[in-house]
Scaffold this motif. Structure first.
Motif, PDB file in Angstrom:
ATOM      1  N   THR A  20       0.824  -1.197   0.000  1.00 54.83           N
ATOM      2  CA  THR A  20       0.000   0.000   0.000  1.00 54.83           C
ATOM      3  C   THR A  20       0.860   1.250   0.000  1.00 54.83           C
ATOM      4  OG1 THR A  20      -0.138  -0.033   2.407  1.00 54.83           O
ATOM      5  CG2 THR A  20      -1.934  -1.081   1.203  1.00 54.83           C
ATOM      6  N   VAL A  21       0.295   2.288  -0.575  1.00 59.14           N
ATOM      7  CA  VAL A  21       0.956   3.587  -0.603  1.00 59.14           C
ATOM      8  C   VAL A  21       0.577   4.310   0.663  1.00 59.14           C
ATOM      9  CG1 VAL A  21       1.061   5.776  -1.846  1.00 59.14           C
ATOM     10  CG2 VAL A  21       0.863   3.647  -3.110  1.00 59.14           C
ATOM     11  N   PRO A  22       1.441   4.872   1.414  1.00 62.49           N
ATOM     12  CA  PRO A  22       2.879   5.040   1.294  1.00 62.49           C
ATOM     13  C   PRO A  22       3.685   4.029   2.095  1.00 62.49           C
ATOM     14  CG  PRO A  22       2.086   6.522   2.967  1.00 62.49           C
ATOM     15  CD  PRO A  22       0.884   5.763   2.450  1.00 62.49           C
ATOM     16  N   ILE A 139       8.893  11.910   0.814  1.00 66.42           N
ATOM     17  CA  ILE A 139       7.830  11.343  -0.018  1.00 66.42           C
ATOM     18  C   ILE A 139       6.802  10.621   0.853  1.00 66.42           C
ATOM     19  CG2 ILE A 139       7.326   9.586  -1.772  1.00 66.42           C
ATOM     20  CD1 ILE A 139      10.016  10.350  -3.062  1.00 66.42           C
ATOM     21  N   HIS A 140       7.291   9.875   1.849  1.00 71.93           N
ATOM     22  CA  HIS A 140       6.380   9.164   2.747  1.00 71.93           C
ATOM     23  C   HIS A 140       5.502  10.152   3.515  1.00 71.93           C
ATOM     24  CE1 HIS A 140       5.952   5.264   5.268  1.00 71.93           C
ATOM     25  NE2 HIS A 140       4.850   5.979   5.358  1.00 71.93           N
ATOM     26  N   SER A 141       6.081  11.271   3.950  1.00 68.14           N
ATOM     27  CA  SER A 141       5.281  12.247   4.699  1.00 68.14           C
ATOM     28  C   SER A 141       4.233  12.901   3.803  1.00 68.14           C
ATOM     29  CB  SER A 141       6.172  13.300   5.352  1.00 68.14           C
ATOM     30  OG  SER A 141       6.770  14.130   4.388  1.00 68.14           O
ATOM     31  N   ILE A 142       4.574  13.200   2.553  1.00 69.90           N
ATOM     32  CA  ILE A 142       3.595  13.784   1.631  1.00 69.90           C
ATOM     33  C   ILE A 142       2.460  12.801   1.367  1.00 69.90           C
ATOM     34  CG2 ILE A 142       3.243  14.623  -0.730  1.00 69.90           C
ATOM     35  CD1 ILE A 142       4.723  16.581   1.118  1.00 69.90           C
ATOM     36  N   LEU A 143       2.810  11.547   1.079  1.00 72.14           N
ATOM     37  CA  LEU A 143       1.779  10.544   0.824  1.00 72.14           C
ATOM     38  C   LEU A 143       0.947  10.253   2.073  1.00 72.14           C
ATOM     39  CD1 LEU A 143       3.788   8.115  -1.480  1.00 72.14           C
ATOM     40  CD2 LEU A 143       2.064   9.806  -2.148  1.00 72.14           C
ATOM     41  N   SER A 144       1.565  10.331   3.246  1.00 78.21           N
ATOM     42  CA  SER A 144       0.816  10.149   4.495  1.00 78.21           C
ATOM     43  C   SER A 144      -0.139  11.312   4.730  1.00 78.21           C
ATOM     44  CB  SER A 144       1.779  10.025   5.680  1.00 78.21           C
ATOM     45  OG  SER A 144       2.517   8.839   5.601  1.00 78.21           O
ATOM     46  N   ILE A 146      -1.602  13.036   2.372  1.00 81.89           N
ATOM     47  CA  ILE A 146      -2.717  12.813   1.448  1.00 81.89           C
ATOM     48  C   ILE A 146      -3.662  11.757   2.006  1.00 81.89           C
ATOM     49  CG2 ILE A 146      -3.294  11.927  -0.847  1.00 81.89           C
ATOM     50  CD1 ILE A 146      -0.658  13.273  -1.819  1.00 81.89           C
ATOM     51  N   ARG A 147      -3.103  10.687   2.569  1.00 81.16           N
ATOM     52  CA  ARG A 147      -3.943   9.634   3.156  1.00 81.16           C
ATOM     53  C   ARG A 147      -4.709  10.166   4.351  1.00 81.16           C
ATOM     54  NH1 ARG A 147      -1.179   4.188   4.999  1.00 81.16           N
ATOM     55  NH2 ARG A 147      -0.061   5.623   6.328  1.00 81.16           N
ATOM     56  N   THR A 150      -7.814  12.024   3.484  1.00 75.46           N
ATOM     57  CA  THR A 150      -8.928  11.232   2.967  1.00 75.46           C
ATOM     58  C   THR A 150      -9.796  10.662   4.094  1.00 75.46           C
ATOM     59  OG1 THR A 150      -7.657   9.185   2.842  1.00 75.46           O
ATOM     60  CG2 THR A 150      -7.701  10.602   0.872  1.00 75.46           C
TER      61      THR A 150
END
Length: 151
Positions: A20-22, A139-144, A146-147, A150
């Motif tokens: 799963t992302v991230p 990148i992980h913090s940006i994707l987190s 975004i999650r 949601t």
């Protein structure tokens, strides 16, 4: 018959964190963070203060990422937005720490004059891996984030 009720997103657990992302970034963060830790430990530690900060950041982030990954893998988290927010916060702080450590490590490497060529190569490798770890945490913090939004 289709339901019109929106489904709540869920945080992964178990093997789901590998796909799963991230959360698939946990393993590369551990690998590159461990490489920074090992390479800095193998080099000449002079001056001690910046190198000590780099060691602290790499060891702290390695251990906390491993613990964080275990919490997610074992399902110790709940599907609440507070866990998603904590994930974003942890990886944001880790990215900031790694950025400060990477800059100081690069400065120490540039100022290295009387070290051996082997030590210089290890320092350069540590700088490169440190910046890669910084990028992964960012990148992980940006994707987190975004999650988290949601939820």
């Amino acid at each position: 018959m289709a339901s019109n009720t929106p489904t709540m997103p869920s945080l992964p657990s178990g093997v789901g964190i590998c796909v799963t992302v991230p959360d698939f970034l946990f393993l590369p963060e551990l690998v590159f963070g461990g490489l920074v830790w090992i390479l800095v430990a193998c080099t000449l530690v002079a001056p001690q203060n910046p190198q000590g900060w780099v060691m602290f950041v790499s060891v702290f982030c390695f251990l906390m990422t491993f613990i964080w990954m275990l919490v997610f893998a074992c399902g110790g988290h709940q599907n609440h937005s507070s866990w998603a927010a904590a994930d974003f916060l942890f990886h944001g702080v880790a990215a900031f720490f790694y950025l400060s450590a990477s800059v100081s490590l690069a400065k120490v490497t540039l100022d290295l004059e009387d070290g051996t060529f082997r030590s210089y190569q290890l320092d350069i490798a540590a700088v490169v891996f440190s910046y890669v770890a910084t990028l992964l945490y960012f990148i992980h913090s940006i994707l987190s984030a975004i999650r988290w939004k949601t939820f």
